[in-house]
Design a protein around this motif. Structure first.
Motif, mmCIF file in Angstrom:
data_model
loop_
_atom_site.group_PDB
_atom_site.id
_atom_site.type_symbol
_atom_site.label_atom_id
_atom_site.label_comp_id
_atom_site.label_asym_id
_atom_site.label_seq_id
_atom_site.Cartn_x
_atom_site.Cartn_y
_atom_site.Cartn_z
ATOM 1 N N VAL A 60 -55.789 -68.385 -52.963
ATOM 2 C CA VAL A 60 -56.374 -67.750 -54.148
ATOM 3 C C VAL A 60 -56.020 -66.271 -54.193
ATOM 4 O O VAL A 60 -55.643 -65.737 -55.241
ATOM 5 C CB VAL A 60 -57.901 -67.965 -54.173
ATOM 6 N N ILE A 61 -56.119 -65.586 -53.058
ATOM 7 C CA ILE A 61 -55.810 -64.156 -53.014
ATOM 8 C C ILE A 61 -54.349 -63.906 -53.358
ATOM 9 O O ILE A 61 -54.022 -63.035 -54.164
ATOM 10 C CB ILE A 61 -56.176 -63.572 -51.633
ATOM 11 N N VAL A 62 -53.449 -64.674 -52.761
ATOM 12 C CA VAL A 62 -52.021 -64.504 -53.055
ATOM 13 C C VAL A 62 -51.732 -64.878 -54.510
ATOM 14 O O VAL A 62 -50.957 -64.201 -55.190
ATOM 15 C CB VAL A 62 -51.157 -65.343 -52.088
ATOM 16 N N GLY A 63 -52.383 -65.931 -55.007
ATOM 17 C CA GLY A 63 -52.169 -66.340 -56.386
ATOM 18 C C GLY A 63 -52.603 -65.292 -57.389
ATOM 19 O O GLY A 63 -51.980 -65.109 -58.435
ATOM 20 N N MET A 64 -53.651 -64.562 -57.071
ATOM 21 C CA MET A 64 -54.120 -63.522 -57.988
ATOM 22 C C MET A 64 -53.371 -62.205 -57.804
ATOM 23 O O MET A 64 -53.244 -61.430 -58.752
ATOM 24 C CB MET A 64 -55.619 -63.310 -57.797
ATOM 25 N N ALA A 65 -52.874 -61.942 -56.615
ATOM 26 C CA ALA A 65 -52.225 -60.661 -56.334
ATOM 27 C C ALA A 65 -50.769 -60.636 -56.805
ATOM 28 O O ALA A 65 -50.285 -59.597 -57.249
ATOM 29 C CB ALA A 65 -52.296 -60.350 -54.845
ATOM 30 N N VAL A 66 -50.077 -61.761 -56.694
ATOM 31 C CA VAL A 66 -48.650 -61.803 -57.040
ATOM 32 C C VAL A 66 -48.520 -62.255 -58.493
ATOM 33 O O VAL A 66 -48.940 -63.348 -58.848
ATOM 34 C CB VAL A 66 -47.889 -62.753 -56.095
ATOM 35 N N HIS A 69 -43.940 -65.296 -61.150
ATOM 36 C CA HIS A 69 -44.050 -66.721 -60.824
ATOM 37 C C HIS A 69 -43.105 -67.129 -59.701
ATOM 38 O O HIS A 69 -43.470 -67.954 -58.856
ATOM 39 C CB HIS A 69 -43.789 -67.571 -62.070
ATOM 40 N N LEU A 70 -41.917 -66.580 -59.684
ATOM 41 C CA LEU A 70 -40.966 -66.931 -58.628
ATOM 42 C C LEU A 70 -41.450 -66.421 -57.275
ATOM 43 O O LEU A 70 -41.432 -67.160 -56.286
ATOM 44 C CB LEU A 70 -39.583 -66.359 -58.945
ATOM 45 N N HIS A 71 -41.918 -65.180 -57.236
ATOM 46 C CA HIS A 71 -42.429 -64.628 -55.974
ATOM 47 C C HIS A 71 -43.686 -65.376 -55.518
ATOM 48 O O HIS A 71 -43.893 -65.594 -54.327
ATOM 49 C CB HIS A 71 -42.725 -63.135 -56.125
ATOM 50 N N ARG A 72 -44.517 -65.783 -56.477
ATOM 51 C CA ARG A 72 -45.722 -66.548 -56.135
ATOM 52 C C ARG A 72 -45.341 -67.901 -55.546
ATOM 53 O O ARG A 72 -45.928 -68.344 -54.547
ATOM 54 C CB ARG A 72 -46.574 -66.735 -57.381
ATOM 55 N N ALA A 73 -44.348 -68.566 -56.119
ATOM 56 C CA ALA A 73 -43.909 -69.866 -55.596
ATOM 57 C C ALA A 73 -43.329 -69.721 -54.198
ATOM 58 O O ALA A 73 -43.587 -70.557 -53.318
ATOM 59 C CB ALA A 73 -42.882 -70.484 -56.541
ATOM 60 N N ILE A 74 -42.565 -68.657 -53.973
ATOM 61 C CA ILE A 74 -42.001 -68.414 -52.640
ATOM 62 C C ILE A 74 -43.112 -68.140 -51.637
ATOM 63 O O ILE A 74 -43.104 -68.669 -50.516
ATOM 64 C CB ILE A 74 -40.975 -67.269 -52.690
ATOM 65 N N PHE A 76 -46.261 -69.135 -51.822
ATOM 66 C CA PHE A 76 -46.975 -70.383 -51.573
ATOM 67 C C PHE A 76 -46.193 -71.288 -50.622
ATOM 68 O O PHE A 76 -46.771 -71.939 -49.753
ATOM 69 C CB PHE A 76 -47.260 -71.114 -52.878
ATOM 70 N N ALA A 77 -44.873 -71.351 -50.793
ATOM 71 C CA ALA A 77 -44.048 -72.184 -49.919
ATOM 72 C C ALA A 77 -44.093 -71.679 -48.483
ATOM 73 O O ALA A 77 -44.190 -72.469 -47.537
ATOM 74 C CB ALA A 77 -42.613 -72.220 -50.432
ATOM 75 N N ILE A 78 -44.040 -70.366 -48.312
ATOM 76 C CA ILE A 78 -44.110 -69.793 -46.957
ATOM 77 C C ILE A 78 -45.475 -70.063 -46.339
ATOM 78 O O ILE A 78 -45.574 -70.478 -45.181
ATOM 79 C CB ILE A 78 -43.796 -68.289 -46.997
ATOM 80 N N ILE A 79 -46.542 -69.850 -47.110
ATOM 81 C CA ILE A 79 -47.899 -70.091 -46.593
ATOM 82 C C ILE A 79 -48.071 -71.564 -46.242
ATOM 83 O O ILE A 79 -48.612 -71.900 -45.184
ATOM 84 C CB ILE A 79 -48.949 -69.644 -47.623
ATOM 85 N N PHE A 80 -47.619 -72.447 -47.114
ATOM 86 C CA PHE A 80 -47.757 -73.872 -46.839
ATOM 87 C C PHE A 80 -46.967 -74.272 -45.604
ATOM 88 O O PHE A 80 -47.455 -75.023 -44.767
ATOM 89 C CB PHE A 80 -47.288 -74.702 -48.040
ATOM 90 N N GLY A 81 -45.736 -73.772 -45.473
ATOM 91 C CA GLY A 81 -44.914 -74.102 -44.311
ATOM 92 C C GLY A 81 -45.540 -73.648 -43.005
ATOM 93 O O GLY A 81 -45.574 -74.387 -42.021
#
Length: 95
Positions: A60-66, A69-74, A76-81
């Motif tokens: 949620v914090i990263v989603g609201m701060a970034v 859309h491309l940087h947010r997807a990257i 999220f992918a790093i956090i998920f990995g």
């Protein structure tokens, strides 16, 4: 005579070691239990709840701060990995 299609789906699942069944209506998106759920409560370890809450807050914090859309997807992918491998290692260690 008319042919009527009612999209109903029968699901089977396990709760607390007991088999349960439910019918899901695709028309109104409701689930109807066919078998009652077992009375025994399933407890979640506090560590697992803390992991899920921390992961959710981080997303949620990263989603609201970034804003991009491309940087947010990257991000999220790093956090998920990172979270996937660390959570698997943590749960394997507890088992």
């Amino acid at each position: 005579m008319a042919l009527v299609h009612l999209p109903l789906y029968l699901l089977t699942f396990r709760v607390g070691g007991s088999d349960c069944r439910a019918v899901v209506s695709a028309v109104d998106r409701r689930a109807y239990l066919l078998d009652p759920l077992p009375r025994s409560a399933v407890t979640l370890p506090l560590r697992h709840v803390a992991l899920v809450v921390g992961y959710s807050l981080l997303l949620v914090i990263v989603g609201m701060a970034v804003k991009n859309h491309l940087h947010r997807a990257i991000a999220f992918a790093i956090i998920f990995g990172m979270a996937y491998f660390s959570f698997n290692a943590f749960l394997r260690r507890e088992a």
